[in-house]
Design a protein around this motif. Structure first.
Motif, PDB file in Angstrom:
ATOM      1  N   ASP A  41       0.951  -1.349   0.030  1.00 17.69           N
ATOM      2  CA  ASP A  41      -0.164  -0.036   0.022  1.00 17.69           C
ATOM      3  C   ASP A  41       0.887   1.450   0.030  1.00 17.69           C
ATOM      4  OD1 ASP A  41      -2.450  -1.478  -0.092  1.00 17.69           O
ATOM      5  OD2 ASP A  41      -2.652  -1.420   2.110  1.00 17.69           O
ATOM      6  N   LEU A  42       2.075   1.125   0.861  1.00 16.61           N
ATOM      7  CA  LEU A  42       2.923   2.407   0.827  1.00 16.61           C
ATOM      8  C   LEU A  42       3.550   2.463  -0.577  1.00 16.61           C
ATOM      9  CD1 LEU A  42       4.271   1.886   4.507  1.00 16.61           C
ATOM     10  CD2 LEU A  42       2.825   3.835   3.753  1.00 16.61           C
ATOM     11  N   LYS A  43       3.760   1.441  -1.218  1.00 10.91           N
ATOM     12  CA  LYS A  43       4.344   1.858  -2.674  1.00 10.91           C
ATOM     13  C   LYS A  43       3.561   2.498  -3.470  1.00 10.91           C
ATOM     14  CE  LYS A  43       7.791  -2.195  -1.949  1.00 10.91           C
ATOM     15  NZ  LYS A  43       8.108  -3.217  -2.365  1.00 10.91           N
ATOM     16  N   SER A  44       2.390   1.876  -3.397  1.00  7.08           N
ATOM     17  CA  SER A  44       1.268   2.296  -4.237  1.00  7.08           C
ATOM     18  C   SER A  44       1.021   3.718  -3.919  1.00  7.08           C
ATOM     19  CB  SER A  44       0.036   1.646  -3.914  1.00  7.08           C
ATOM     20  OG  SER A  44      -1.307   2.080  -4.861  1.00  7.08           O
ATOM     21  N   ILE A  45       0.822   4.142  -2.795  1.00  5.94           N
ATOM     22  CA  ILE A  45       0.777   5.627  -2.151  1.00  5.94           C
ATOM     23  C   ILE A  45       1.789   6.609  -2.767  1.00  5.94           C
ATOM     24  CG2 ILE A  45       0.799   7.376  -0.447  1.00  5.94           C
ATOM     25  CD1 ILE A  45      -0.746   4.800   1.305  1.00  5.94           C
ATOM     26  N   VAL A  46       3.067   6.086  -2.586  1.00  4.64           N
ATOM     27  CA  VAL A  46       4.235   6.658  -3.282  1.00  4.64           C
ATOM     28  C   VAL A  46       3.993   7.108  -4.837  1.00  4.64           C
ATOM     29  CG1 VAL A  46       6.876   6.611  -3.441  1.00  4.64           C
ATOM     30  CG2 VAL A  46       5.885   6.164  -1.407  1.00  4.64           C
ATOM     31  N   ILE A  51       6.205  10.705  -5.944  1.00  4.35           N
ATOM     32  CA  ILE A  51       7.295  11.445  -5.053  1.00  4.35           C
ATOM     33  C   ILE A  51       8.212   9.951  -4.986  1.00  4.35           C
ATOM     34  CG2 ILE A  51       6.135  13.149  -4.169  1.00  4.35           C
ATOM     35  CD1 ILE A  51       5.809  11.175  -1.460  1.00  4.35           C
ATOM     36  N   LYS A  52       9.412  10.316  -4.027  1.00  5.00           N
ATOM     37  CA  LYS A  52      10.263   8.984  -3.651  1.00  5.00           C
ATOM     38  C   LYS A  52       9.593   8.752  -2.231  1.00  5.00           C
ATOM     39  CE  LYS A  52      13.759   9.072  -6.707  1.00  5.00           C
ATOM     40  NZ  LYS A  52      13.872   7.927  -7.492  1.00  5.00           N
ATOM     41  N   PRO A  53       9.720   7.505  -1.802  1.00  2.00           N
ATOM     42  CA  PRO A  53       9.652   7.335  -0.461  1.00  2.00           C
ATOM     43  C   PRO A  53      10.055   8.180   0.619  1.00  2.00           C
ATOM     44  CG  PRO A  53      10.075   5.448  -1.504  1.00  2.00           C
ATOM     45  CD  PRO A  53      10.586   6.580  -2.449  1.00  2.00           C
ATOM     46  N   ILE A  54      11.440   8.683   0.654  1.00  2.00           N
ATOM     47  CA  ILE A  54      11.755   9.828   1.464  1.00  2.00           C
ATOM     48  C   ILE A  54      11.059  11.039   1.513  1.00  2.00           C
ATOM     49  CG2 ILE A  54      13.470  10.981  -0.165  1.00  2.00           C
ATOM     50  CD1 ILE A  54      14.240  10.063   3.370  1.00  2.00           C
ATOM     51  N   ASP A  55      10.300  11.384   0.606  1.00  2.00           N
ATOM     52  CA  ASP A  55       9.624  12.505   0.514  1.00  2.00           C
ATOM     53  C   ASP A  55       8.094  12.420   1.276  1.00  2.00           C
ATOM     54  OD1 ASP A  55      11.316  13.851  -0.763  1.00  2.00           O
ATOM     55  OD2 ASP A  55      10.296  13.229  -2.822  1.00  2.00           O
ATOM     56  N   LEU A  56       7.937  11.001   1.671  1.00  2.00           N
ATOM     57  CA  LEU A  56       6.702  10.797   2.423  1.00  2.00           C
ATOM     58  C   LEU A  56       7.095  10.692   4.258  1.00  2.00           C
ATOM     59  CD1 LEU A  56       3.756  10.130   2.123  1.00  2.00           C
ATOM     60  CD2 LEU A  56       4.259   7.807   2.244  1.00  2.00           C
ATOM     61  N   ILE A  57       8.413  10.922   4.510  1.00  2.00           N
ATOM     62  CA  ILE A  57       8.817  10.859   5.833  1.00  2.00           C
ATOM     63  C   ILE A  57       8.596  12.400   6.348  1.00  2.00           C
ATOM     64  CG2 ILE A  57      10.813  10.845   7.294  1.00  2.00           C
ATOM     65  CD1 ILE A  57      10.330   8.010   6.360  1.00  2.00           C
ATOM     66  N   ASP A  75      14.894   2.868  -0.994  1.00  2.00           N
ATOM     67  CA  ASP A  75      13.467   3.132  -1.047  1.00  2.00           C
ATOM     68  C   ASP A  75      13.029   2.022  -0.193  1.00  2.00           C
ATOM     69  OD1 ASP A  75      14.180   5.463  -2.653  1.00  2.00           O
ATOM     70  OD2 ASP A  75      13.278   4.586  -4.312  1.00  2.00           O
ATOM     71  N   SER A  76      13.423   0.841  -0.431  1.00  2.00           N
ATOM     72  CA  SER A  76      12.704  -0.318   0.221  1.00  2.00           C
ATOM     73  C   SER A  76      12.784  -0.262   1.564  1.00  2.00           C
ATOM     74  CB  SER A  76      13.522  -1.449  -0.230  1.00  2.00           C
ATOM     75  OG  SER A  76      12.674  -2.725   0.356  1.00  2.00           O
ATOM     76  N   GLU A  77      14.280   0.381   2.158  1.00  2.00           N
ATOM     77  CA  GLU A  77      14.419   0.437   3.810  1.00  2.00           C
ATOM     78  C   GLU A  77      13.504   1.479   4.190  1.00  2.00           C
ATOM     79  OE1 GLU A  77      18.913  -1.034   4.240  1.00  2.00           O
ATOM     80  OE2 GLU A  77      18.769   0.493   3.351  1.00  2.00           O
ATOM     81  N   ILE A  78      13.320   2.540   3.488  1.00  2.00           N
ATOM     82  CA  ILE A  78      12.232   3.815   3.791  1.00  2.00           C
ATOM     83  C   ILE A  78      10.831   3.225   3.893  1.00  2.00           C
ATOM     84  CG2 ILE A  78      11.642   5.720   3.050  1.00  2.00           C
ATOM     85  CD1 ILE A  78      14.346   6.462   1.973  1.00  2.00           C
TER      86      ILE A  78
END
Length: 113
Positions: A41-46, A51-57, A75-78
């Motif tokens: 779900d998080l990958k889909s949201i990103v 954006i990049k996953p880091i931008d969701l932090i 990205d996977s670790e984020i």
């Protein structure tokens, strides 16, 4: 169906929810601290946010500063950190079909309704 990833304790998230309520459209509230999004779900949201996953932090969160800030994360670790510590997820996030937006400022939500 419109979804809002919502934290009731967050003022911006409450303002975003109010905008959805005022829109008159049907929507679903996802209290993401209780109903934690999966990594998928998080990958889909990103992806929907573009954006990049880091931008969701939420980089000012204590958890981020103490555990992750100085690390070079993939990205996977984020995504895993977001799943393990959902408090790190920016909020509110509103998804309408394939479009999504982080409601900061909350008025930005009107752009995808």
């Amino acid at each position: 169906m419109i979804n809002i990833y919502h934290n009731p304790r967050c003022k911006k998230s409450r303002e975003g929810l109010s905008i959805l309520e005022d829109s008159g459209q049907d929507f679903k509230i996802i209290k993401y601290l209780d109903d934690i999004p999966s990594q998928k779900d998080l990958k889909s949201i990103v992806k929907k946010l573009g954006i990049k996953p880091i931008d969701l932090i939420r980089k000012q969160e204590k958890i981020w500063k103490e555990n992750f800030k100085t690390k070079d994360l993939s990205d996977s670790e984020i995504i895993n950190a977001l799943h393990d510590f959902p408090k790190l997820i920016e909020r509110p996030i509103v998804i309408n079909g394939e479009k999504a937006i982080i409601g900061r400022p909350p008025e930005d939500i009107k752009g995808i309704l």
